[in-house]
Design an enzyme around this catalytic site. Structure first.
Site, PDB file in Angstrom:
ATOM      1  N   HIS A 185      -4.619   6.214  -0.960  1.00  0.00           N
ATOM      2  CA  HIS A 185      -5.132   6.219   0.406  1.00  0.00           C
ATOM      3  C   HIS A 185      -4.027   6.474   1.438  1.00  0.00           C
ATOM      4  O   HIS A 185      -4.334   6.709   2.605  1.00  0.00           O
ATOM      5  CB  HIS A 185      -5.782   4.865   0.695  1.00  0.00           C
ATOM      6  CG  HIS A 185      -7.165   4.959   1.276  1.00  0.00           C
ATOM      7  ND1 HIS A 185      -7.886   6.128   1.388  1.00  0.00           N
ATOM      8  CD2 HIS A 185      -7.978   3.995   1.787  1.00  0.00           C
ATOM      9  CE1 HIS A 185      -9.069   5.874   1.932  1.00  0.00           C
ATOM     10  NE2 HIS A 185      -9.153   4.591   2.197  1.00  0.00           N
ATOM     11  N   PHE A 191      -5.253  -0.844   9.704  1.00  0.00           N
ATOM     12  CA  PHE A 191      -5.924  -0.628   8.428  1.00  0.00           C
ATOM     13  C   PHE A 191      -6.909   0.530   8.582  1.00  0.00           C
ATOM     14  O   PHE A 191      -7.398   0.833   9.663  1.00  0.00           O
ATOM     15  CB  PHE A 191      -6.578  -1.890   7.865  1.00  0.00           C
ATOM     16  CG  PHE A 191      -5.554  -2.892   7.388  1.00  0.00           C
ATOM     17  CD1 PHE A 191      -5.017  -2.805   6.115  1.00  0.00           C
ATOM     18  CD2 PHE A 191      -5.100  -3.890   8.243  1.00  0.00           C
ATOM     19  CE1 PHE A 191      -4.057  -3.704   5.690  1.00  0.00           C
ATOM     20  CE2 PHE A 191      -4.144  -4.794   7.821  1.00  0.00           C
ATOM     21  CZ  PHE A 191      -3.611  -4.704   6.540  1.00  0.00           C
ATOM     22  N   TYR A 195       0.812  -1.215   0.000  1.00  0.00           N
ATOM     23  CA  TYR A 195       0.000   0.000   0.000  1.00  0.00           C
ATOM     24  C   TYR A 195       0.848   1.268   0.000  1.00  0.00           C
ATOM     25  O   TYR A 195       0.303   2.383   0.051  1.00  0.00           O
ATOM     26  CB  TYR A 195      -0.903   0.021   1.234  1.00  0.00           C
ATOM     27  CG  TYR A 195      -1.877  -1.133   1.295  1.00  0.00           C
ATOM     28  CD1 TYR A 195      -2.967  -1.185   0.429  1.00  0.00           C
ATOM     29  CD2 TYR A 195      -1.713  -2.171   2.208  1.00  0.00           C
ATOM     30  CE1 TYR A 195      -3.869  -2.247   0.471  1.00  0.00           C
ATOM     31  CE2 TYR A 195      -2.606  -3.227   2.264  1.00  0.00           C
ATOM     32  CZ  TYR A 195      -3.675  -3.266   1.399  1.00  0.00           C
ATOM     33  OH  TYR A 195      -4.560  -4.314   1.445  1.00  0.00           O
TER      34      TYR A 195
END
Length: 212
Positions: free
Chosen positions: A19, A63, A14
């Site tokens: 994000h 998360f 990620y």
């Protein structure tokens, strides 16, 4: 002391996704101040000082959708009111290249902010929003926020992150109002090429008697 919470998802897969711009800004601050990350509860934290102001940088490791699980215990432990926490987040409703501060308000659909509001019982904390744009037609928001920034956007991303780090320092040392005045006009979107008028044709030469 003040808390600066960068929102994102843990894991190398990620690292360069839309994000995770909150994580990127905090990583840049930690790099500039040569401070190290350590594990504290459900977060990675790093301490630094800016003009005598102590900051605790916080990257939740829960998360995105459960960010409050990492942040709420730290807020209680350090006995901090919501206004002493700045949340650095991505913003779908702003074009990529825009940056702005905002005080309080709804989450705007940002799940990490939504969970923070729920667990803190308050929305009265400032946010630093970095625009990531809406997804193109036919692509879901969930897929878009987890997509990586393409190579052609990397230079703008790096500049946006550097400015974001400076904006955090301004909030910590000068307050929200001054930080808004200084940084809310940030716009790194590429400017269109100015239109140029075609060269005008030279005026026709006057006909003289000798030309006849």
């Amino acid at each position: 002391m003040k808390l600066v919470v960068g929102l994102g998802n843990p894991g190398s897969q990620y690292a360069l996704t839309r994000h995770n711009v909150g994580f990127m800004v905090l990583d840049e601050l930690a790099r500039q101040h040569a401070t190290n990350w350590r594990k504290e509860g459900k977060a990675e934290v790093a301490e630094l000082r800016v003009l005598g102001q102590k900051l605790l940088l916080v990257k939740p490791q829960t998360f995105m959708n459960l960010s409050g699980d990492a942040v709420a215990p730290l807020m209680r432990f350090y006995r901090l009111p919501p206004e002493s926490m700045l949340v650095v987040q991505d913003d779908l409703d702003s074009a990529f290249g825009l940056l702005r501060f905002r005080m309080g308000g709804r989450s705007g659909g940002q799940r990490g902010v939504d969970h923070l509001i729920k667990l803190l019982g308050s929305a009265d904390f400032p946010r630093l929003k970095l625009g990531i744009s809406r997804p193109p037609q036919g692509r879901s928001a969930a897929d878009w926020v987890l997509s990586k920034f393409p190579e052609e956007e990397r230079a703008t991303l790096e500049e946006l992150v550097r400015i974001g780090a400076r904006a955090v320092e301004a909030w910590a040392t000068a307050g929200l109002g001054e930080a808004q005045l200084k940084f809310n006009g940030t716009d790194l979107r590429p400017r269109p090429e100015p239109k140029t008028e075609p060269d005008a044709a030279p005026p026709a030469a006057e006909k003289t008697a000798s030309d006849s």
